[in-house]
Scaffold this active site. Structure first.
Site, PDB file in Angstrom:
ATOM      1  N   TYR A  88       0.851  -1.187   0.000  1.00  0.00           N
ATOM      2  CA  TYR A  88       0.000   0.000   0.000  1.00  0.00           C
ATOM      3  C   TYR A  88       0.884   1.234   0.000  1.00  0.00           C
ATOM      4  O   TYR A  88       1.744   1.395   0.860  1.00  0.00           O
ATOM      5  CB  TYR A  88      -0.908   0.002   1.234  1.00  0.00           C
ATOM      6  CG  TYR A  88      -1.790   1.215   1.352  1.00  0.00           C
ATOM      7  CD1 TYR A  88      -2.854   1.410   0.472  1.00  0.00           C
ATOM      8  CD2 TYR A  88      -1.571   2.165   2.343  1.00  0.00           C
ATOM      9  CE1 TYR A  88      -3.669   2.518   0.581  1.00  0.00           C
ATOM     10  CE2 TYR A  88      -2.385   3.275   2.459  1.00  0.00           C
ATOM     11  CZ  TYR A  88      -3.435   3.452   1.582  1.00  0.00           C
ATOM     12  OH  TYR A  88      -4.239   4.553   1.691  1.00  0.00           O
TER      13      TYR A  88
ATOM     14  N   ASP B  55       9.519   2.893  -0.489  1.00  0.00           N
ATOM     15  CA  ASP B  55       8.480   3.463   0.362  1.00  0.00           C
ATOM     16  C   ASP B  55       8.799   3.061   1.799  1.00  0.00           C
ATOM     17  O   ASP B  55       8.445   1.979   2.250  1.00  0.00           O
ATOM     18  CB  ASP B  55       7.108   2.941  -0.060  1.00  0.00           C
ATOM     19  CG  ASP B  55       5.974   3.501   0.803  1.00  0.00           C
ATOM     20  OD1 ASP B  55       6.277   4.131   1.839  1.00  0.00           O
ATOM     21  OD2 ASP B  55       4.810   3.291   0.447  1.00  0.00           O
TER      22      ASP B  55
ATOM     23  N   LYS C 131       5.220   8.782   9.056  1.00  0.00           N
ATOM     24  CA  LYS C 131       5.066   8.225  10.397  1.00  0.00           C
ATOM     25  C   LYS C 131       6.013   8.870  11.406  1.00  0.00           C
ATOM     26  O   LYS C 131       5.713   9.924  11.949  1.00  0.00           O
ATOM     27  CB  LYS C 131       5.285   6.702  10.372  1.00  0.00           C
ATOM     28  CG  LYS C 131       4.469   5.944   9.345  1.00  0.00           C
ATOM     29  CD  LYS C 131       3.006   5.840   9.707  1.00  0.00           C
ATOM     30  CE  LYS C 131       2.266   4.940   8.740  1.00  0.00           C
ATOM     31  NZ  LYS C 131       0.822   4.901   8.975  1.00  0.00           N
TER      32      LYS C 131
END
Length: 409
Positions: free
Chosen positions: A120, A215, A243
């Protein structure tokens, strides 16, 4: 994800958190194993981070203009990840991956993007093709509202399968702009790369003039100070971060080789902008978090110790109960798949017994342990987790498995 649809039951509404614990509106306390989906590596409301946010808020929550804090946080990121020569801040991982791909297409003059099934990379149109996480949980192959004309340019391949990557490059010679990959997947559950897999992706992209995008929104500063690229020794062209670099506040970034990043406006023709990018509160929280990690790298040894212990403890509890569970772990990321065989890609992850996981999740929550509410999400530990928390969690798992067996019989 917040609706608990994948696991059943009513999601508690939280009112506060501290260290490794959460409290809901009814006063119940839970041991936290999802950490706001990854960023709370130091634990909740860490005093250093709280103080930094408070000081920044006193000077204003937003300027819409440049601040020195952006340069300070950028220096911390670049020092930890030498592959990044220049970076740009955004407010979400979706923006970071979307923008990195735009740069890759501009740099190569190509259109096709390779991603991997179950990975994702945010909810931009071109990446909602066989994505993981919520899409995997709800059994959706993509998303309504995504035109086929856009999805056409995304090639979704099985993770950990080099043969299909080589086949795709053979079929689309000089047409593939980039390969984007979670170096350790967290959005179909924790799935590490097979030995040599990332190294071969790096070689293929270099040989073909394609751009390799890591990513590391989830793995950056979590697997190590230098992220997965430090752990596996890979030099990606572009990296997406999020994050942890916001210390719990909305913040992300993308960066990499200067020759690519210089294509961004105002230096080049690739447009990207965001009013709240580089927000001073997020910069303050990120600086406090990364400085703490850089100055206390023993945090990673503690995370390794406690994650290994809880991974092993729950796996043994499942084995003792006769319940098939496959445990995948990378650093402080871990998933217990309710399946009997190894999990190394989306197909094997999807074979998991999601109903069994749902029962396990509900029972663990009843015992005061909050796991991610999806079989296809990694669990995260923080520096605030202690030996006693691990013991408590393993005992809760033993009780949960016993309760599951009692219902079965």
């Amino acid at each position: 994800m917040r609706a608990f649809r994948a696991v059943g039951g009513d999601p508690p509404f939280l009112v506060r958190a501290e260290g490794a614990y959460l409290w809901d509106a009814d006063g119940n306390r839970y041991l936290d194993y999802f950490g706001s989906w990854g960023p709370m590596i130091l634990g909740h409301a860490h005093p250093v981070v709280v103080e930094a946010i408070q000081r920044a808020a006193e000077r204003s929550a937003s300027f819409g203009a440049s601040t020195a804090a952006e340069a300070d946080l950028a220096e911390l990121v670049i020092t930890a990840m030498p592959s990044i020569e220049k970076l740009r801040f955004v407010s979400s991982g979706t923006e970071a991956t979307m923008s990195a791909i735009r740069v890759a297409r501009a740099f190569t003059g190509r259109k096709y993007v390779i991603k991997f099934e179950g990975c994702y990379h945010g909810h931009s149109d071109g990446l909602l093709v066989k994505a993981g996480s919520g899409l995997a949980t709800f059994g959706l192959p993509g998303s309504a509202g995504v035109p086929q004309e856009i999805a056409h340019w995304t090639l979704a391949l099985p993770f950990n399968d080099l043969a299909v990557v080589e086949e795709a490059f053979g079929k689309h010679q000089d047409e593939i702009a980039c390969v984007i990959v979670e170096p350790v997947v967290g959005n179909m559950g924790c799935v590490p790369p097979a030995p040599g897999y990332l190294e071969r992706l790096r070689r293929i992209t270099r040989e073909t003039g394609s751009v390799l995008i890591f990513d590391e929104v989830m793995t950056g500063f979590r697997l190590a100070l230098g992220g997965a690229q430090q752990v596996f020794g890979i030099d990606p062209d572009l990296t997406c971060l999020g994050k942890i670099i916001g210390g719990g506040l909305p913040c992300a970034a993308f960066g990499g080789k200067a020759r690519m990043m210089d294509l961004l406006a105002p230096l080049g023709p690739v447009y990207q902008a965001g009013t709240l990018s580089g927000n001073p509160l997020a910069m303050a929280a990120g600086i406090a978090t990364l400085r703490y990690l850089a100055g206390h790298q023993e945090v990673y040894a503690g995370l390794e110790k406690h994650t290994a212990a809880v991974a092993k403890g729950i796996a043994e509890a499942a084995r003792d109960a006769g319940i098939a569970v496959e445990t995948n772990r990378a650093g402080s990321m871990v998933t217990w798949f309710f399946t009997a065989g190894p999990v190394n890609d989306f197909a094997t992850a999807a074979a998991s017994d999601t109903e069994a996981f749902g029962r396990f999740h509900r029972t663990m929550l009843d015992h005061g342990v909050w796991l991610p509410p999806s079989q296809f999400e990694a669990a995260f530990l923080s520096a605030a987790h202690a030996d006693a928390d691990i013991d408590f969690t393993v005992e809760a798992a033993r009780r949960a498995f016993a309760a599951m067996l009692a219902v079965r019989t």
